[in-house]
Design a protein around this motif. Sequence first.
Motif, PDB file in Angstrom:
ATOM      1  N   ALA A   8      46.114  53.040  46.649  1.00 38.82           N
ATOM      2  CA  ALA A   8      47.304  52.735  47.456  1.00 38.82           C
ATOM      3  C   ALA A   8      48.415  52.122  46.597  1.00 38.82           C
ATOM      4  O   ALA A   8      49.586  52.504  46.735  1.00 38.82           O
ATOM      5  N   ALA A   9      48.061  51.202  45.725  1.00 34.54           N
ATOM      6  CA  ALA A   9      49.066  50.569  44.862  1.00 34.54           C
ATOM      7  C   ALA A   9      49.669  51.585  43.903  1.00 34.54           C
ATOM      8  O   ALA A   9      50.879  51.583  43.659  1.00 34.54           O
ATOM      9  N   ARG A  10      48.854  52.472  43.388  1.00 38.74           N
ATOM     10  CA  ARG A  10      49.350  53.521  42.484  1.00 38.74           C
ATOM     11  C   ARG A  10      50.312  54.438  43.227  1.00 38.74           C
ATOM     12  O   ARG A  10      51.382  54.783  42.721  1.00 38.74           O
ATOM     13  N   ALA A  11      49.968  54.796  44.449  1.00 40.81           N
ATOM     14  CA  ALA A  11      50.827  55.669  45.247  1.00 40.81           C
ATOM     15  C   ALA A  11      52.160  54.988  45.566  1.00 40.81           C
ATOM     16  O   ALA A  11      53.210  55.631  45.502  1.00 40.81           O
ATOM     17  N   ARG A  12      52.120  53.696  45.899  1.00 36.28           N
ATOM     18  CA  ARG A  12      53.358  52.966  46.192  1.00 36.28           C
ATOM     19  C   ARG A  12      54.296  52.958  44.986  1.00 36.28           C
ATOM     20  O   ARG A  12      55.503  53.003  45.140  1.00 36.28           O
ATOM     21  N   ARG A  13      53.724  52.899  43.798  1.00 38.00           N
ATOM     22  CA  ARG A  13      54.542  52.898  42.564  1.00 38.00           C
ATOM     23  C   ARG A  13      54.880  54.313  42.114  1.00 38.00           C
ATOM     24  O   ARG A  13      55.538  54.483  41.112  1.00 38.00           O
ATOM     25  N   ARG A  14      54.376  55.306  42.866  1.00 35.87           N
ATOM     26  CA  ARG A  14      54.605  56.725  42.553  1.00 35.87           C
ATOM     27  C   ARG A  14      54.107  57.080  41.155  1.00 35.87           C
ATOM     28  O   ARG A  14      54.771  57.800  40.405  1.00 35.87           O
ATOM     29  N   LEU A  15      52.938  56.542  40.826  1.00 39.71           N
ATOM     30  CA  LEU A  15      52.298  56.863  39.549  1.00 39.71           C
ATOM     31  C   LEU A  15      51.243  57.932  39.767  1.00 39.71           C
ATOM     32  O   LEU A  15      50.534  57.925  40.781  1.00 39.71           O
ATOM     33  N   ARG A  16      51.132  58.827  38.821  1.00 35.84           N
ATOM     34  CA  ARG A  16      50.029  59.779  38.822  1.00 35.84           C
ATOM     35  C   ARG A  16      48.821  59.079  38.197  1.00 35.84           C
ATOM     36  O   ARG A  16      48.964  58.063  37.510  1.00 35.84           O
ATOM     37  N   GLN A  17      47.647  59.642  38.417  1.00 34.76           N
ATOM     38  CA  GLN A  17      46.459  59.082  37.762  1.00 34.76           C
ATOM     39  C   GLN A  17      46.649  59.065  36.250  1.00 34.76           C
ATOM     40  O   GLN A  17      46.237  58.123  35.587  1.00 34.76           O
ATOM     41  N   GLU A  18      47.291  60.090  35.721  1.00 37.86           N
ATOM     42  CA  GLU A  18      47.542  60.165  34.283  1.00 37.86           C
ATOM     43  C   GLU A  18      48.418  59.014  33.810  1.00 37.86           C
ATOM     44  O   GLU A  18      48.203  58.466  32.724  1.00 37.86           O
ATOM     45  N   ASP A  19      49.409  58.634  34.625  1.00 33.08           N
ATOM     46  CA  ASP A  19      50.300  57.529  34.269  1.00 33.08           C
ATOM     47  C   ASP A  19      49.528  56.213  34.200  1.00 33.08           C
ATOM     48  O   ASP A  19      49.695  55.434  33.259  1.00 33.08           O
ATOM     49  N   LEU A  20      48.686  55.974  35.204  1.00 29.33           N
ATOM     50  CA  LEU A  20      47.889  54.747  35.211  1.00 29.33           C
ATOM     51  C   LEU A  20      46.898  54.766  34.055  1.00 29.33           C
ATOM     52  O   LEU A  20      46.696  53.744  33.390  1.00 29.33           O
ATOM     53  N   ALA A  21      46.299  55.915  33.795  1.00 28.16           N
ATOM     54  CA  ALA A  21      45.362  56.027  32.679  1.00 28.16           C
ATOM     55  C   ALA A  21      46.050  55.667  31.368  1.00 28.16           C
ATOM     56  O   ALA A  21      45.501  54.908  30.556  1.00 28.16           O
ATOM     57  N   ASP A  22      47.257  56.186  31.160  1.00 24.69           N
ATOM     58  CA  ASP A  22      48.004  55.865  29.938  1.00 24.69           C
ATOM     59  C   ASP A  22      48.277  54.369  29.843  1.00 24.69           C
ATOM     60  O   ASP A  22      48.125  53.772  28.779  1.00 24.69           O
ATOM     61  N   GLU A  23      48.694  53.780  30.948  1.00 23.80           N
ATOM     62  CA  GLU A  23      49.000  52.350  30.988  1.00 23.80           C
ATOM     63  C   GLU A  23      47.763  51.503  30.664  1.00 23.80           C
ATOM     64  O   GLU A  23      47.857  50.472  30.000  1.00 23.80           O
ATOM     65  N   MET A  24      46.615  51.957  31.135  1.00 19.35           N
ATOM     66  CA  MET A  24      45.368  51.218  30.954  1.00 19.35           C
ATOM     67  C   MET A  24      44.669  51.532  29.631  1.00 19.35           C
ATOM     68  O   MET A  24      43.736  50.834  29.255  1.00 19.35           O
ATOM     69  N   GLY A  25      45.078  52.621  28.970  1.00 22.11           N
ATOM     70  CA  GLY A  25      44.351  53.049  27.773  1.00 22.11           C
ATOM     71  C   GLY A  25      43.043  53.735  28.132  1.00 22.11           C
ATOM     72  O   GLY A  25      42.082  53.708  27.364  1.00 22.11           O
ATOM     73  N   TRP A  26      42.997  54.317  29.312  1.00 19.49           N
ATOM     74  CA  TRP A  26      41.826  55.009  29.830  1.00 19.49           C
ATOM     75  C   TRP A  26      42.101  56.500  29.865  1.00 19.49           C
ATOM     76  O   TRP A  26      43.226  56.946  29.689  1.00 19.49           O
ATOM     77  N   SER A  27      41.069  57.256  30.184  1.00 19.45           N
ATOM     78  CA  SER A  27      41.250  58.687  30.442  1.00 19.45           C
ATOM     79  C   SER A  27      41.536  58.873  31.931  1.00 19.45           C
ATOM     80  O   SER A  27      41.246  57.996  32.750  1.00 19.45           O
ATOM     81  N   ARG A  28      42.105  60.027  32.293  1.00 17.73           N
ATOM     82  CA  ARG A  28      42.340  60.308  33.703  1.00 17.73           C
ATOM     83  C   ARG A  28      41.038  60.351  34.496  1.00 17.73           C
ATOM     84  O   ARG A  28      40.974  59.830  35.609  1.00 17.73           O
ATOM     85  N   PRO A  29      39.939  60.943  33.928  1.00 17.22           N
ATOM     86  CA  PRO A  29      38.677  60.913  34.670  1.00 17.22           C
ATOM     87  C   PRO A  29      38.164  59.495  34.953  1.00 17.22           C
ATOM     88  O   PRO A  29      37.514  59.268  35.980  1.00 17.22           O
TER      89      PRO A  29
END
Length: 84
Positions: free
Chosen positions: A16-37
Motif C-alpha cells: 500500500a505504501a509503495r502504491a501511494r508513492r507510485r513506485l514499481r517493485q523495481e523502484d523499491l528494489a533499487d532503493e533497498m539494494g534488493w532484487s525485484r523478486p
Amino acid sequence: MTPEEIDQLVAENVRAARARRRLRQEDLADEMGWSRPTVSALEAGTRRVTVADAAALCVALGIDLRELLRGADEDVVRALGLES
C-alpha cells in the motif's frame, strides 16, 4: 498475532505504501539494494522482515514503523513500544 500474520500485515502495508508513492517493485528494489523478486516475496508475505529491513523500508517508503505495522494487534504494538 502469529509471525505469519505479522508477515502478511507488513506485506500489505508495504504494498500500500509503495502504491501511494507510485513506485514499481523495481523502484523499491533499487532503493533497498534488493532484487525485484525479493520485493515480490516480501509483498506476498513469504519473506520475513528483519529489524534492519524494517528501518530501511520505512526510509525508502517515507513511513514510520507504526505505519509499517498498521493493523497489528495492540499487544504487538505495545511490545514494540509504539503505542500512541
